[in-house]
Scaffold this motif. Structure first.
Motif, PDB file in Angstrom:
ATOM      1  N   GLU A   1       0.859  -1.191   0.000  1.00 38.12           N
ATOM      2  CA  GLU A   1       0.000   0.000   0.000  1.00 38.12           C
ATOM      3  C   GLU A   1       0.887   1.229   0.000  1.00 38.12           C
ATOM      4  N   LEU A   2       0.546   2.202  -0.831  1.00 36.77           N
ATOM      5  CA  LEU A   2       1.323   3.435  -0.947  1.00 36.77           C
ATOM      6  C   LEU A   2       0.441   4.634  -0.605  1.00 36.77           C
ATOM      7  N   HIS A   3       1.061   5.661   0.004  1.00 38.71           N
ATOM      8  CA  HIS A   3       0.321   6.862   0.388  1.00 38.71           C
ATOM      9  C   HIS A   3       1.008   8.100  -0.168  1.00 38.71           C
ATOM     10  N   PHE A   4       0.194   9.063  -0.611  1.00 35.61           N
ATOM     11  CA  PHE A   4       0.688  10.341  -1.122  1.00 35.61           C
ATOM     12  C   PHE A   4      -0.180  11.446  -0.539  1.00 35.61           C
ATOM     13  N   ALA A   5       0.392  12.637  -0.388  1.00 37.81           N
ATOM     14  CA  ALA A   5      -0.368  13.766   0.150  1.00 37.81           C
ATOM     15  C   ALA A   5       0.296  15.072  -0.248  1.00 37.81           C
ATOM     16  N   ASN A   6      -0.502  16.128  -0.279  1.00 40.59           N
ATOM     17  CA  ASN A   6       0.018  17.463  -0.539  1.00 40.59           C
ATOM     18  C   ASN A   6      -0.772  18.476   0.287  1.00 40.59           C
ATOM     19  N   PRO A   7      -0.085  19.323   1.069  1.00 34.58           N
ATOM     20  CA  PRO A   7       1.353  19.296   1.305  1.00 34.58           C
ATOM     21  C   PRO A   7       1.745  18.100   2.171  1.00 34.58           C
ATOM     22  N   PRO A   8       3.050  17.745   2.174  1.00 38.46           N
ATOM     23  CA  PRO A   8       3.498  16.613   2.993  1.00 38.46           C
ATOM     24  C   PRO A   8       3.249  16.875   4.472  1.00 38.46           C
TER      25      PRO A   8
END
Length: 414
Positions: A335-342
């Motif tokens: 499972e991978l996670h991404f977000a903005n802003p970090p």
């Protein structure tokens, strides 16, 4: 000057103070404030093999019997949810890397409220029973099966202790129309494109919509390899299920189902088995699971560990069911996670992301136990006699159940 005893006491006291001060941050560490994002995006990517790649059921079985083999296919479910209302008509597109072979983009369609149509049939009380087994082993443990009488269930009489208590799983959340102000998904009725066995998700992804901030992320993880499951009947009547080990797998789960009876208004016995050592069936186990959730389920003996590559289906499951059993095996993946802003590293700084994205992977295969192999079909095609009465064209009489349906569709019996 201090008395030596007082000096020793002072040193001990100061040492305790230092230890206490060091312990305070660990015990009262400030928890970072995390505010909900404007948009949440989920990508569920799967690899399907066996009957799962051919639609499952009799159609998938027939495809395999007609030389479909163990082809692998890919599936992908995209879900976008936002707290914003759309500016104008809701629209959203996921722009894919060229390797996905889906064109420039795929549309995420916002479903329209549908109208429920009045029922056109009279409800009938079901007939028959469901026999539930679970666990790997040559024989079923004492206390199995749990028997569910459909007629009693229709009257509200459910057997006590049917399922294990529900478990709270870490990281398990979904994006749905109910928890989003504006929502869009793919696949949908507007877009008929499908992934191929050669499709790849590696590369840059971008989601642009009229109701959420622009989402951008890069994937270095691709679809999982296909699973290949084999079944072999054992001398005692059990069935040994084996499969290839996948390096990216975090755990495995299997189930099998069969039915006995005509189903034409007559009582039918259906048999359900799961590999779990506990009474755990369906629900999130049929979906994508986070590695953290899988670890918890492995500890509960609900999911098999990633090192396991075999499971024995008890003899009672085969004996109680019909001639042919359909099963499914899942390999849960990364499972991978991404977000903005970090997320800020300073816990004192609150984190309010504009968007978050989650990408999950799994591999799934469906198999048949009792499906005639090529050797069995060869003997029928050569016109060899069976115990059944041969017909005028030299073909045997078709048996009942799923085997009979499959053989009749191939023209191997009448």
């Amino acid at each position: 000057m201090l008395d030596p005893g007082l000096r020793r006491t002072a040193r001990m006291t100061s040492g305790l103070v230092v230890v206490s001060l060091l312990a305070v941050p660990a015990a009262t560490q400030q928890q970072q404030q995390v505010l909900p994002p404007i948009a949440r995006y989920t990508v569920d990517a799967g690899t399907m093999s066996g009957m799962a790649a051919m639609g499952g059921g009799i159609g998938g079985a027939m495809s395999m019997m007609n030389g479909g083999g163990n082809r692998a296919m890919h599936e992908m479910l995209l879900r976008l949810g936002s707290t914003r209302a759309s500016t104008g008509a809701a629209s959203a597109d996921h722009f894919m890397p060229a390797g996905a072979q889906l064109g420039k983009s795929v549309p995420l369609v916002t479903p329209q409220p549908g109208r429920s149509e009045p029922g056109g049939y009279e409800a009938q009380t079901p007939k028959g029973r469901l026999l539930i087994y679970w666990g790997c082993g040559a024989t079923a443990p004492k206390g199995q099966p749990i028997v569910i009488d459909f007629a009693k269930v229709a009257k509200g009489q459910m057997p006590p202790g049917l399922y294990a208590p529900p478990m709270s799983l870490p990281g398990e959340w979904e994006v749905t129309p109910a928890n989003s102000r504006t929502y869009g998904d793919w696949p949908n009725g507007k877009d008929r494109k499908t992934l191929s066995a050669a499709s790849s998700l590696l590369g840059a992804h971008k989601v642009v919509s009229s109701y959420a901030p622009e989402i951008n992320f890069n994937l270095a993880q691709d679809f999982m390899p296909p699973l290949s499951a084999r079944s072999a009947e054992q001398p005692g009547g059990s069935v040994m299920l084996t499969w290839n080990r996948l390096a990216a797998a975090t755990g495995y789960y299997a189930w099998a189902f069969s039915a006995k009876g005509t189903g034409r208004g007559q009582p039918t016995d259906m048999v359900w088995w799961a590999s779990s050592a506990t009474q755990a069936f369906g629900g999130p186990l049929w979906q994508w699971l986070s590695p953290a959730a899988v670890q918890k389920l492995i500890a509960a003996r609900t999911v098999m560990p990633p090192t396991q590559t075999s499971c024995q289906i008890p003899a009672e499951v085969k004996q109680a069911g019909g001639e042919m059993t359909m099963g499914s095996l899942y390999a849960y993946g990364p499972e991978l996670h991404f977000a903005n802003p970090p997320r800020p590293s300073d816990p004192k700084v609150a984190w309010k992301p504009d968007w978050t994205a989650r990408v999950r992977f799994r591999s799934n295969t469906m198999f048949m136990i009792g499906m005639p192999g090529m050797g069995d079909m060869g003997s029928a095609e050569r016109g060899e006699q069976s115990e059944d009465t041969p017909q005028g064209d030299g073909k045997p009489k078709c048996k009942g159940g799923l085997v009979g349906i499959a053989m009749r569709a191939r023209g191997l019996c009448n």
